[in-house]
Design an enzyme around this catalytic site. Structure first.
Site, PDB file in Angstrom:
ATOM      1  N   HIS A  33     -25.808  33.660  78.239  1.00 10.06           N
ATOM      2  CA  HIS A  33     -26.940  33.434  77.331  1.00 10.06           C
ATOM      3  C   HIS A  33     -26.414  33.177  75.926  1.00 10.06           C
ATOM      4  CE1 HIS A  33     -31.243  33.718  76.381  1.00 10.06           C
ATOM      5  NE2 HIS A  33     -30.810  34.123  75.198  1.00 10.06           N
ATOM      6  N   ALA A  34     -26.807  32.041  75.350  1.00  9.18           N
ATOM      7  CA  ALA A  34     -26.250  31.602  74.066  1.00  9.18           C
ATOM      8  C   ALA A  34     -26.563  32.589  72.954  1.00  9.18           C
ATOM      9  CB  ALA A  34     -26.803  30.223  73.712  1.00  9.18           C
TER      10      ALA A  34
ATOM     11  N   HIS B 262     -29.650  25.225  67.285  1.00  6.76           N
ATOM     12  CA  HIS B 262     -30.264  26.537  67.051  1.00  6.76           C
ATOM     13  C   HIS B 262     -29.196  27.577  66.707  1.00  6.76           C
ATOM     14  CE1 HIS B 262     -33.259  29.785  67.732  1.00  6.76           C
ATOM     15  NE2 HIS B 262     -32.192  30.450  68.146  1.00  6.76           N
ATOM     16  N   GLU B 263     -28.149  27.641  67.516  1.00  5.73           N
ATOM     17  CA  GLU B 263     -27.096  28.637  67.278  1.00  5.73           C
ATOM     18  C   GLU B 263     -26.345  28.347  65.980  1.00  5.73           C
ATOM     19  OE1 GLU B 263     -27.151  31.279  68.924  1.00  5.73           O
ATOM     20  OE2 GLU B 263     -28.510  30.556  70.475  1.00  5.73           O
TER      21      GLU B 263
ATOM     22  N   HIS C 250     -28.082  29.827  63.068  1.00 12.31           N
ATOM     23  CA  HIS C 250     -27.732  31.233  62.823  1.00 12.31           C
ATOM     24  C   HIS C 250     -26.427  31.332  62.019  1.00 12.31           C
ATOM     25  CE1 HIS C 250     -30.830  33.122  65.244  1.00 12.31           C
ATOM     26  NE2 HIS C 250     -30.471  32.467  66.333  1.00 12.31           N
TER      27      HIS C 250
ATOM     28  N   GLU D  31     -34.465  32.855  63.506  1.00 11.38           N
ATOM     29  CA  GLU D  31     -34.725  31.994  64.656  1.00 11.38           C
ATOM     30  C   GLU D  31     -35.243  30.626  64.229  1.00 11.38           C
ATOM     31  OE1 GLU D  31     -33.565  33.004  67.333  1.00 11.38           O
ATOM     32  OE2 GLU D  31     -33.282  35.084  66.719  1.00 11.38           O
TER      33      GLU D  31
ATOM     34  N   HIS E  82     -34.392  38.761  77.424  1.00 12.18           N
ATOM     35  CA  HIS E  82     -34.579  39.562  76.223  1.00 12.18           C
ATOM     36  C   HIS E  82     -35.088  40.975  76.507  1.00 12.18           C
ATOM     37  CE1 HIS E  82     -34.394  35.401  75.007  1.00 12.18           C
ATOM     38  NE2 HIS E  82     -34.068  35.801  73.802  1.00 12.18           N
TER      39      HIS E  82
ATOM     40  N   TYR F  24     -39.709  35.124  67.847  1.00 14.55           N
ATOM     41  CA  TYR F  24     -39.731  33.731  68.273  1.00 14.55           C
ATOM     42  C   TYR F  24     -41.115  33.121  68.044  1.00 14.55           C
ATOM     43  CZ  TYR F  24     -35.296  35.077  70.291  1.00 14.55           C
ATOM     44  OH  TYR F  24     -34.020  35.555  70.451  1.00 14.55           O
TER      45      TYR F  24
END
Length: 612
Positions: free
Chosen positions: A316-317, A346-347, A350, A374, A476, A486
Site C-alpha cells: 500500500h503506497a 499523490h505520494e 506528501h 491528502e 485503513h 480523505y
C-alpha cells in the site's frame, strides 16, 4: 552532552506539575525536545521501514518494541511539558506545549497494555499485507500489483463474486477479535488525556467544535451529485451484467464494476514508462511550479517497485518523513498504469509538503489539518489528468475538444471524485460509532452494511453475518488510519484548485485548468505548505483561498456540466432504499480471486490502489 545540559537546565527549573512559569526554561525544553525528537523518530521510522519493506516475524517484533519505546519517550516528554504553567506564555509556545502533551494512544501508562496495543496493530496490518489468493498449489498471488491488474480486466460475475468473498475471508475475518482489543485499548489511552473516546481524539485534530456537523452538511450538499452518478452507473452496469443480478432495492452489488473511459495506460507501456519515470514525471510537475525537487536521498532510499527477491512487503503506497530534514521516501509497488501515475503524484504531494515545512519545529511538521496533506497531491492530479496536460506530456496523442470529450472526461473524474464521497464519509462514521460504544462487537458487520447500503447505495452480493468483519478488508481499518481526512481532502482540493488556477491566470471552466509551469501558483501553494500545523488550519487556508470555511461550491462548479447531462439521462430512475436487500447465504469457494474492496465505480483504479 549539549542535550543533557539543556535537559538538566530544564528540569532544574521544574517544580510541581504545572507551576513552572519560567519562559527561558520552557524554551530550553522545546529546543531539547526538537533535537531529541529527531533522534527518536528517525530511529523508530528506520525500524518500521525495515518491517514494511521486509515483513518477517523478527522485523515485526522489532517494530513493536520500537513503537513501544517511542511511546514511552512521548510519555516522558509529556510529563516534562506538564511541569510548565503556560497560561502567560506566547501563543506559539503554548501551541507547541499543547501538542507535546497530546500524545494519543501513547498515553497508556501500563507497559503491558502499551505493548499489547502495538502488537495488535502490527498483527492486523500484517494479516492484510501478506494476504494472498491461491489459484493452485504453486500459484498464490498478492494484491499489488498482480491481483489489482487481474481484477481490472475481469468481467466474469461469478469470478468477481468468489473474489469478493475470498478477500474478506483472507483479511477481515481473521482480525475481528484483534480489532475489538484495539478499540478497548485505544479508548483507554485517549481517555487519560480527557477525550471521550478515540473518535473524539481524532476529530480534535481539526480544531473546531462543529467538525461533525460541518462534514455532515458537506455530505448532504454533495449527495445529489452522487445520487445522479449512482443511477447513471447502475443503468450501465445492468446493461453490462444483466438486470437479474441487481436487487429491487436499487442497490449496486459491491462486486460489480465496469470499464474505464479515459486511460493512458496503453500509451505509458508503449513509451516504456518505468516506475522511476512515473515518479520523475511527478517531480517534474512540482519543479515546473518552482517548488522543491526531490532530494537525492529520495531516489536512493525509496521503494518504488515491489522487490523481486521474494520479500513480503506492505505494498500500500505511502510517503515517509524521517524527521532528520534530508531523508524522505515513498514506498509503492508501482505498476505501469495511469492509476499509479496518479498515485505517484499523490505520494509526491506528501513529500513536497514534508520538504516545505522542514524548518518548522517537529511538533508542527504535519498538515494544517489531516485533510490538507491528502489534498496536496490530489490537487496536482486535477491538472495532470486533464486531456490537455496528458497531451502536453505526450501520453494522449490526439487532443479532442468537443462536448462529448468534455463529458467523457468529467465522467472519468466523477468516478474518482464523486463516487468516492459516501465511502470517504462513512468509514469513520462507522468507526466513530464503534469508539463511542453505539456499535458493539455483536453488530460490527451489520452496522457497516447499514451505512454502505444507506449512504452509498451499495449492497453485498451475498448474505453477511457477524462471523464476518468486512471493514477489515479495507486497508485503513487494520492500518488504523483515520479516513474522514480523505472526504475532507476531496472538498479542499477543489477549493485549492480554484485558487491556484486563478493565480495561474486561467480563464474558462475550472475542469479545463492545468497549472503546469505556473510559478505564481507554485508560490501560493508553497506559502501554505510552509506553515505546517503551526497555525490553526483556517489561517493558511484563508491566505490561499480567501475563506476560512470548507465549501463544496468549487467541486459543484467543476462537475456542473456533467450533473446537467446525468439528470436529463436518468430521469426519475434515481435513488435506492436505505435497508440492504435480503440475500441468501453463499457457500464459500476454494477458488478465490482477490478483488478490490468492492467499491462502486466504472474506473477500477478508483479505490483499488488508493494511496492514502
Amino acid at each position: 552532552m549539549l542535550l543533557g545540559i539543556l535537559l538538566s537546565a530544564c528540569l532544574a527549573y521544574a517544580g510541581a506539575q504545572g507551576t513552572n512559569t519560567n519562559q527561558t526554561a520552557a524554551q530550553e525544553f522545546l529546543d531539547f525536545y526538537n533535537t531529541d525528537a529527531q533522534r527518536v523518530l528517525y530511529a523508530s521510522d528506520e525500524i518500521a521501514w525495515t518491517y514494511y519493506t521486509n515483513i518477517t516475524e523478527e522485523n515485526q517484533q522489532r517494530m513493536v518494541e520500537s513503537y513501544t519505546q517511542s511511546d514511552i519517550w512521548r510519555q516522558n516528554m509529556s510529563r516534562m511539558a506538564s511541569e510548565f504553567d503556560t497560561t502567560n506564555f506566547p501563543a506559539d509556545m503554548k501551541r507547541q506545549f499543547a501538542k507535546i502533551k497530546d500524545i494519543g494512544t501513547a498515553a497508556l501508562e501500563d507497559l503491558s497494555k502499551l505493548e499489547q496495543l502495538n502488537q495488535v496493530l502490527s498483527e492486523m496490518e500484517t494479516i492484510y499485507s501478506i494476504g494472498k489468493v491461491c489459484f493452485g498449489p504453486d500459484d498464490c498471488r498478492p494484491l499489488e500489483p498482480d491481483l489489482t491488474r487481474m481484477f481490472e480486466t475481469s468481467r466474469d460475475e461469478k469470478q468477481l463474486r468468489t473474489a469478493w468473498i475470498g478477500w474478506r475471508d483472507a483479511t477481515g475475518k481473521k482480525m475481528r477479535e484483534l480489532y475489538t482489543q484495539f478499540v478497548s485499548l485505544s479508548n483507554e489511552a485517549v481517555r487519560t488525556l480527557g477525550y471521550q473516546d478515540t473518535g473524539d481524539y481524532w476529530r480534535s485534530w481539526y480544531e473546531t467544535d462543529t467538525f461533525e456537523q460541518d462534514v455532515a452538511a458537506l455530505f448532504q450538499e454533495l449527495k445529489p451529485f452522487y445520487e445522479q452518478l449512482h443511477a447513471f452507473v447502475r443503468r450501465r452496469l445492468k446493461a453490462q451484467y444483466g438486470e437479474s443480478l441487481f436487487p429491487s432495492t436499487g442497490h449496486i452489488p459491491a462486486h460489480l464494476l465496469g470499464k474505464p473511459i479515459l486511460d493512458v495506460t496503453e500509451e505509458m507501456v508503449k513509451q516504456n514508462y518505468t516506475a522511476v519515470k512515473i515518479f520523475e514525471t511527478a517531480d517534474d510537475f512540482f519543479k515546473s511550479l518552482g517548488m522543491i525537487e526531490m532530494p537525492q536521498e529520495f531516489w536512493d532510499k525509496s521503494m518504488l517497485t515491489k522487490p523481486t527477491d521474494g520479500r513480503e512487503v506492505v505494498c500500500h503506497a505511502s510517503a515517509w518523513d524521517f524527521y532528520n530534514g534530508v531523508d524522505f521516501r515513498v514506498k509503492q509497488c508501482t505498476d505501469i498504469t495511469m492509476d499509479d501515475l496518479s498515485t505517484a503524484h499523490h505520494e509526491m504531494g506528501h513529500i513536497e509538503y514534508y520538504l516545505q515545512y522542514v524548518d518548522q519545529p517537529i511538533v508542527y511538521r504535519r498538515g494544517a489539518n489531516p485533510g490538507f496533506h491528502e489534498a496536496v497531491g490530489d490537487v496536482i492530479s486535477l491538472s495532470v489528468e486533464t486531456p490537455k496536460h496528458l497531451n502536453k506530456i505526450g501520453l494522449l496523442p490526439e487532443l479532442v475538444e468537443d462536448n462529448e470529450a468534455t463529458l467523457n472526461f468529467l465522467m472519468a473524474m466523477a468516478l474518482q471524485k464523486i463516487a468516492f464521497l459516501p465511502f470517504g464519509y462513512l468509514i469513520d462514521q462507522w468507526r466513530w460509532s464503534v469508539f463511542k460504544g453505539d456499535t458493539t462487537p455483536d453488530n460490527y458487520n451489520a452496522d457497516w452494511w447499514k451505512l454502505r447500503c444507506g449512504l452509498q447505495g451499495v449492497s453485498p452480493p451475498v448474505a453477511r453475518s457477524e462471523d464476518d468483519f468486512d471493514p477489515g478488508a479495507k486497508y485503513h481499518i487494520p492500518a488504523n488510519t483515520p479516513y474522514i481526512r480523505y472526504f475532507v481532502s476531496y472538498v479542499l482540493q477543489f477549493q485549492f484548485h480554484k485558487a491556484l488556477c486563478e493565480a495561474a491566470g486561467h480563464t474558462g471552466p475550472l475542469h479545463t485548468c492545468d497549472i503546469y509551469n505556473s510559478t505564481e501558483a507554485g508560490q501560493k501553494l508553497s506559502d501554505m505548505l510552509k506553515v505546517g500545523s503551526s497555525q490553526v488550519w483556517t489561517e493558511p487556508f484563508e491566505a490561499l483561498v480567501g475563506s476560512r470555511r470548507m465549501s463544496a461550491q468549487p467541486l459543484v462548479d467543476y462537475f456542473q456540466p456533467l450533473m446537467d447531462y446525468m439528470k436529463e439521462a436518468n430521469g426519475d430512475d434515481v435513488g435506492w432504499e436505505d435497508q440492504c436487500p435480503d440475500l441468501a447465504p453463499q457457500p464459500s469457494s476454494s477458488s478465490r480471486l482477490l478483488p478490490c474492496f468492492g467499491f462502486l465505480g466504472l474506473l477500477l483504479w478508483l479505490l483499488c490502489v488508493l494511496a492514502v
